[in-house]
Structure formats: structure tokens, C-alpha cells
Design a protein around this motif. Structure first.
Motif, mmCIF file in Angstrom:
data_model
loop_
_atom_site.group_PDB
_atom_site.id
_atom_site.type_symbol
_atom_site.label_atom_id
_atom_site.label_comp_id
_atom_site.label_asym_id
_atom_site.label_seq_id
_atom_site.Cartn_x
_atom_site.Cartn_y
_atom_site.Cartn_z
ATOM 1 N N ALA A 153 70.621 33.635 11.265
ATOM 2 C CA ALA A 153 71.949 33.026 11.353
ATOM 3 C C ALA A 153 72.892 33.854 12.211
ATOM 4 O O ALA A 153 73.757 33.304 12.907
ATOM 5 N N ALA A 154 72.749 35.163 12.180
ATOM 6 C CA ALA A 154 73.642 36.050 12.928
ATOM 7 C C ALA A 154 73.070 36.428 14.294
ATOM 8 O O ALA A 154 73.706 37.165 15.043
ATOM 9 N N THR B 194 75.342 35.147 0.535
ATOM 10 C CA THR B 194 74.702 34.880 1.832
ATOM 11 C C THR B 194 75.740 34.656 2.918
ATOM 12 O O THR B 194 75.635 35.201 4.030
ATOM 13 N N VAL C 36 69.552 35.685 7.099
ATOM 14 C CA VAL C 36 70.783 36.269 7.630
ATOM 15 C C VAL C 36 70.577 36.720 9.066
ATOM 16 O O VAL C 36 71.426 36.504 9.937
ATOM 17 N N LYS D 268 77.555 39.126 11.744
ATOM 18 C CA LYS D 268 78.092 38.636 13.024
ATOM 19 C C LYS D 268 79.179 39.562 13.554
ATOM 20 O O LYS D 268 79.225 39.873 14.753
ATOM 21 N N ILE E 229 76.253 37.039 6.221
ATOM 22 C CA ILE E 229 76.178 36.532 7.600
ATOM 23 C C ILE E 229 77.446 36.865 8.366
ATOM 24 O O ILE E 229 77.391 37.309 9.530
#
Length: 211
Positions: free
Chosen positions: A81-82, A49, A78, A57, A53
Motif C-alpha cells: 500500500a505504501a 493498518t 502495508v 507513506k 500505512i
């Protein structure tokens, strides 16, 4: 909550690192974008994970100057988060209703359709695009039902109100068929990732849609 103003005939790169044949993953993607790719889906089945991510990003940073949206395959965690632009899910992944609740307003949601039943059910969902998968036989997807072929794509076009994406076995020889039989988005994997020049491959594929 999704965007439904997808321009006609987008070229959609679905990443596959093994298909990049040992070349730098980010170089392949950026070359493809410079050649005409207008959307990118990051598909990772084996990364942790955290690594997923981090890759998302970095890829988003590369795509941002080109105004090319980044879609994450399967993993809404993901994507969040990104701060990716959207998520693509298959029939065995998170259900649309739950996904719709989790994603912020305006994110892209793509959904795969592998059967006529999937197409009918998807009419109840406010998705950004419906992916006809696979259109043709493809070695990159071995866990799917039989290909739709062009007749199947035509059936989906008649029975769906969604923007349609086509994926699976599409190359320069058949992309025009997909583009003229109902698919507004053409998703490509190995025909770009494995090409000697991802830039030239994307350019040729984009041009072939309209020849």
C-alpha cells in the motif's frame, strides 16, 4: 526477484518509537539518515493498518530524497500500500514462497535467522539479506532464542551464501566485531533511537565499523 547487490557495511536503522523517548519519530529517523543510516525498517506492532500505512507513506517521502530504502517489518499489505522498497519477515511470519509471489519484481526481502536450521533452510530462498538475530542480548526483542554471539555469526558466515545482517544489542563498543566477522549490514535500534543526538550516534556507529 530480489536485489542482491547490497553494498558492504550498510547501517540499518530499525525503528522503535518508545525508544525515541518522546521525541518526534520522523525527526529521529531523518537525523539518523543524515548521520549515515543507509536503510530504514519501519517496525510497528500496535498501530492500526491505516495508521501504519500512513506512517509508512510519510516516512518514504522523507527518505526518498536521501535515496534510502524503506523496509516494512512483517506486513506485506502495508508495504504494498505504501510502495515501500521491501519487507522483513521473521520465522513466524509469512513464508518466503508466498511473500515472493506477492511482492513486485525488485523488492528487498529480508529474513531473520534464529537457529542453524533457519540458516540452512534460507539457502533455498532468493532473499536480499539474512538477519542473524539476535547477535547479542537485547531488551527490544524478548521473544527470541539465545543470542548468536560472534562465534555464531562466524558459523553463519561459513554456512550461508547470503548477504548477512546482524541485529540485537549492537552498539559503538561491539559494532566493529560484527562488521569484521561476517555482517555486511549492521542493524541498530536503541543505540540510535535513544541517543541524545541520533545524527551523532549514526555518524559514530558508521565510523566505528571501519576503525
Amino acid at each position: 526477484m530480489t536485489t542482491n547487490d547490497t553494498p558492504v557495511h550498510q547501517l540499518y536503522l530499525v525503528t522503535d518509537e518508545p525508544a525515541c523517548l518522546g521525541r518526534d519519530f520522523y525527526w529521529v529517523v531523518e537525523e539518523a539518515v543524515q548521520g549515515g543510516v543507509t536503510m530504514v525498517q519501519l517496525r510497528e506492532k500496535h498501530l492500526s493498518t491505516r495508521a501504519f500505512i500512513d506512517r509508512a507513506k510519510r516516512l518514504k517521502d522523507i527518505l526518498l530524497p536521501y535515496n534510502v530504502p524503506l523496509i516494512i517489518n512483517d506486513r506485506v499489505d502495508v508495504a504494498l500500500a505504501a510502495n515501500a522498497d521491501g519487507v522483513h519477515v521473521g520465522q513466524s511470519d509469512m513464508h518466503f514462497d508466498m511473500l515472493n509471489e506477492m511482492l513486485p519484481e525488485g523488492k528487498i526481502i529480508g529474513l531473520s535467522a534464529e537457529s542453524e536450521e533457519d540458516v540452512v533452510e534460507a539457502e533455498n530462498f532468493d532473499i536480499s539479506y539474512l538477519a542473524v538475530s539476535p547477535l547479542f542480548d537485547t531488551p527490544t526483542k524478548t521473544d527470541i532464542k539465545k543470542p548468536w554471539e560472534i562465534a555464531g555469526l562466524q558459523w553463519v558466515r561459513k554456512n550461508s551464501t547470503h548477504t548477512l545482517a546482524a541485529i540485537g544489542g549492537i552498539n559503538a563498543n561491539n559494532i566493529r566485531q560484527a562488521a569484521t566477522n561476517g555482517a555486511e549490514i549492521i542493524a541498530i535500534v536503541s543505540a540510535i533511537c535513544s541517543a541524545p543526538s541520533p545524527y551523532e550516534a549514526a555518524f559514530r556507529l558508521k565510523s566505528a565499523m571501519h576503525d
